[in-house]
Design a protein around this motif. Sequence first.
Motif: not given
Length: 199
Positions: A75-80, A111-116, A128-132
Amino acid sequence: MIAVITGDIINSRDVEVENWLNSLKKILNYYGKEPKDWEIFRGDSFQLSLAPEKALLAAIHIKATIKQLKSQDVRMAIGIGEEKYTSPKITESNGSAYIMSGDCFESLKKQTLAIKTTDNDLNESINIMLSLSLLTANNWSSTVANVIKTAIENSEKKQQTIAKLLHKSQSSISEALKRGGFEEIMTMNNFYKAKITKL
């Protein structure tokens, strides 16, 4: 601007630690040095900081590495954002990139990958692209994951070379990349890189 990936290993307690720990350390070393750029903490959690334009493909690369191991996922989250305080240890560094990565990680449900990022419209379109893409990536077999990992690490090389590296036929490499949605993932990564440079 930096990107911070916060992650943890799914089902880490179901298998021997050695099964995934060495693979995780090796892939994090690919992107930086411990403990300034990455650290593993709380047993199965990790943080990695890197250039924003590299972050999405790095997350896919980490996923492909861990998915090679049966029953494991990540599981990963990207913060920028910004890095206000730089410590010799990443887990002691601070700034909006770290806060967004942590917040995003805490809000991961199925969801196992998302971005903020600071741009909510961009967050929405990329997530949305990641979830697909995860509809495919969450179901990679260990074989497909291995081919995708190798293709990312040898992005300049042709399929024939990747086939030789993995002692497989070119047609089986082509089939694995197709099954893994590799071309679509790279298209998404190009879109992501173009948008991130405008933040």
